[in-house]
Design a protein around this motif. Structure first.
Motif, PDB file in Angstrom:
ATOM      1  N   TYR A 210       5.378   5.497   2.930  1.00 32.00           N
ATOM      2  CA  TYR A 210       5.931   4.147   2.879  1.00 32.00           C
ATOM      3  C   TYR A 210       4.794   3.155   2.682  1.00 32.00           C
ATOM      4  O   TYR A 210       3.889   3.047   3.511  1.00 32.00           O
ATOM      5  CB  TYR A 210       6.686   3.826   4.165  1.00 32.00           C
ATOM      6  CG  TYR A 210       7.460   2.521   4.113  1.00 32.00           C
ATOM      7  CD1 TYR A 210       8.719   2.464   3.531  1.00 32.00           C
ATOM      8  CD2 TYR A 210       6.919   1.352   4.639  1.00 32.00           C
ATOM      9  CE1 TYR A 210       9.431   1.281   3.473  1.00 32.00           C
ATOM     10  CE2 TYR A 210       7.619   0.161   4.593  1.00 32.00           C
ATOM     11  CZ  TYR A 210       8.883   0.127   4.013  1.00 32.00           C
ATOM     12  OH  TYR A 210       9.577  -1.058   3.961  1.00 32.00           O
ATOM     13  N   SER A 211       4.836   2.473   1.547  1.00 31.03           N
ATOM     14  CA  SER A 211       3.858   1.436   1.241  1.00 31.03           C
ATOM     15  C   SER A 211       4.607   0.308   0.531  1.00 31.03           C
ATOM     16  O   SER A 211       5.799   0.438   0.233  1.00 31.03           O
ATOM     17  CB  SER A 211       2.748   1.999   0.344  1.00 31.03           C
ATOM     18  OG  SER A 211       3.225   2.216  -0.979  1.00 31.03           O
ATOM     19  N   PRO A 212       3.946  -0.809   0.247  1.00 28.90           N
ATOM     20  CA  PRO A 212       4.654  -1.905  -0.423  1.00 28.90           C
ATOM     21  C   PRO A 212       5.255  -1.531  -1.777  1.00 28.90           C
ATOM     22  O   PRO A 212       6.211  -2.151  -2.232  1.00 28.90           O
ATOM     23  CB  PRO A 212       3.558  -2.961  -0.577  1.00 28.90           C
ATOM     24  CG  PRO A 212       2.631  -2.714   0.561  1.00 28.90           C
ATOM     25  CD  PRO A 212       2.607  -1.223   0.706  1.00 28.90           C
ATOM     26  N   THR A 213       4.712  -0.486  -2.440  1.00 27.62           N
ATOM     27  CA  THR A 213       5.191  -0.148  -3.786  1.00 27.62           C
ATOM     28  C   THR A 213       5.716   1.283  -3.924  1.00 27.62           C
ATOM     29  O   THR A 213       6.363   1.605  -4.921  1.00 27.62           O
ATOM     30  CB  THR A 213       4.068  -0.343  -4.819  1.00 27.62           C
ATOM     31  OG1 THR A 213       2.941   0.485  -4.452  1.00 27.62           O
ATOM     32  CG2 THR A 213       3.629  -1.802  -4.871  1.00 27.62           C
ATOM     33  N   GLN A 214       5.447   2.151  -2.959  1.00 24.13           N
ATOM     34  CA  GLN A 214       5.867   3.549  -3.045  1.00 24.13           C
ATOM     35  C   GLN A 214       6.501   3.992  -1.730  1.00 24.13           C
ATOM     36  O   GLN A 214       6.057   3.595  -0.657  1.00 24.13           O
ATOM     37  CB  GLN A 214       4.662   4.457  -3.354  1.00 24.13           C
ATOM     38  CG  GLN A 214       3.956   4.153  -4.665  1.00 24.13           C
ATOM     39  CD  GLN A 214       4.691   4.676  -5.870  1.00 24.13           C
ATOM     40  OE1 GLN A 214       5.418   5.665  -5.790  1.00 24.13           O
ATOM     41  NE2 GLN A 214       4.525   4.032  -7.018  1.00 24.13           N
ATOM     42  N   ALA A 215       7.522   4.827  -1.845  1.00 20.89           N
ATOM     43  CA  ALA A 215       8.159   5.369  -0.643  1.00 20.89           C
ATOM     44  C   ALA A 215       8.772   6.732  -0.960  1.00 20.89           C
ATOM     45  O   ALA A 215       9.207   6.984  -2.086  1.00 20.89           O
ATOM     46  CB  ALA A 215       9.227   4.423  -0.112  1.00 20.89           C
TER      47      ALA A 215
END
Length: 255
Positions: A210-215
Motif C-alpha cells: 500500500y503506497s500512494p500510487t500502488q496497492a
C-alpha cells in the motif's frame, strides 16, 4: 520451564525443578468502525487527508491480478478461474467509512482444468453465462480487522498459558490465537450477485502492499453454490460437486 536451565539451582524442600509461568492479559477487540465510539485513538492519522477530500479511484492491473476458485468433486479438488474482471475500487485505509469496492466478473471468461466440463458449467443449470453474463460484489461497509487495542480492558480477558496456544474469554471458552486477524486485515461486507440472485456476503482481505500510487491485496470468500442456484442442490445430481466453493483472489491496482 526448568528453573535449572536458567541457573536457578538452589534446592528448596518440596520445590520441583519444573516451573509454570502464567501470563494474564486483558484486551478489547476494536474494529475500525467502533474504535472512535469506544474512546480509542481515532483511525485517521495526523498525516491523513482531510476527510472532506474525495478518495482517488484505484485502477485494477489485470495482468497482475487473478480470481480463482476451488471446489470438491468426489473427494478430489477441482480448480478454475475467471480471466476477465474489473470494477471500481475507492479505498483509503485512513478513510474506511468513505471507501467502497465493486468487482464485476465476466462469467463467460471462466476456465477450468477439465475443459470438457466447460459447456456444462456455462450452461443454464450452472452459471447460465448467456442470461447472466456478469457476477458482481458491491460493498456497503469496510472495516479494519487487525486493530486490537490491548490498553482497553473491558470485554475480553486473555489468559496466555505456556505455549501461547489459547485465549480464554470471561465465559471460559477457548479461542485459538492463530485465528486472530493478521496485520492489515480488512473485511468488506456487502452483497454478492450471481446468476441474478443477490445475497449478503463478506470478503476478508489483507493489504500486502500500500503506497500512494500502488496497492495489492489477497483474500478469499466462501460461498455455497446452491444459494445462487448453481447446479443441483443434490451433490449426486450435481455430478458429485460439493456445495462449498472457495474463491481466492489477488488484486493489484494503481492510481
Amino acid at each position: 520451564m526448568k528453573r535449572s536451565d536458567f541457573g536457578i539451582n538452589f534446592g528448596l524442600p518440596g520445590i520441583s525443578n519444573l516451573v509454570k509461568i502464567e501470563i494474564n492479559l486483558e484486551a478489547t477487540y476494536i474494529s475500525g468502525e467502533s474504535s472512535k465510539a469506544q474512546g480509542a485513538a481515532p483511525i485517521l492519522s495526523q498525516n491523513s487527508k482531510n476527510s472532506a477530500e474525495a478518495i482517488a479511484e484505484w485502477k485494477i492491473i489485470s495482468e497482475k491480478s487473478k480470481l480463482e476458485f476451488k471446489g470438491i468433486r468426489e473427494k478430489s479438488a477441482i480448480t478454475g478461474s475467471f480471466k476477465k474482471f474489473d470494477g471500481q475500487i475507492i479505498f483509503d485505509k485512513n478513510q474506511l467509512p468513505k471507501s467502497k469496492i465493486q468487482i464485476d466478473v465476466d462469467t463467460s471468461s471462466i476456465e477450468v482444468f477439465y475443459s470438457e466440463a466447460l459447456p456444462t458449467i456455462r450452461g443454464s443449470s450452472w452459471l447460465s453465462v448467456t442470461s447472466f453474463p456478469k457476477a458482481t460484489f458491491v460493498s456497503d461497509r469496510i472495516i479494519l480487522l487487525s486493530d486490537v487495542n490491548l490498553s482497553s480492558a473491558n470485554n475480553l480477558n486473555v489468559k496466555v498459558i505456556n505455549d501461547l496456544s489459547s485465549v480464554q474469554t470471561g465465559k471460559n471458552s477457548d479461542v485459538n490465537l492463530k485465528n486472530l486477524p493478521k496485520p492489515n486485515s480488512y473485511r468488506a461486507s456487502g452483497n454478492l450477485t450471481i446468476k441474478g440472485k443477490k445475497i449478503p456476503a463478506s470478503i476478508d482481505f489483507i493489504l500486502t502492499d500500500y503506497s500512494p500510487t500502488q496497492a495489492s491485496a489477497t483474500g478469499k470468500l466462501n460461498i455455497k453454490r446452491s444459494s445462487f442456484n448453481i447446479g443441483d442442490r443434490s451433490v449426486q445430481r450435481a455430478n458429485g460437486v460439493e456445495d462449498d466453493i472457495e474463491i481466492n483472489f489477488t488484486i493489484s491496482a494503481e492510481r
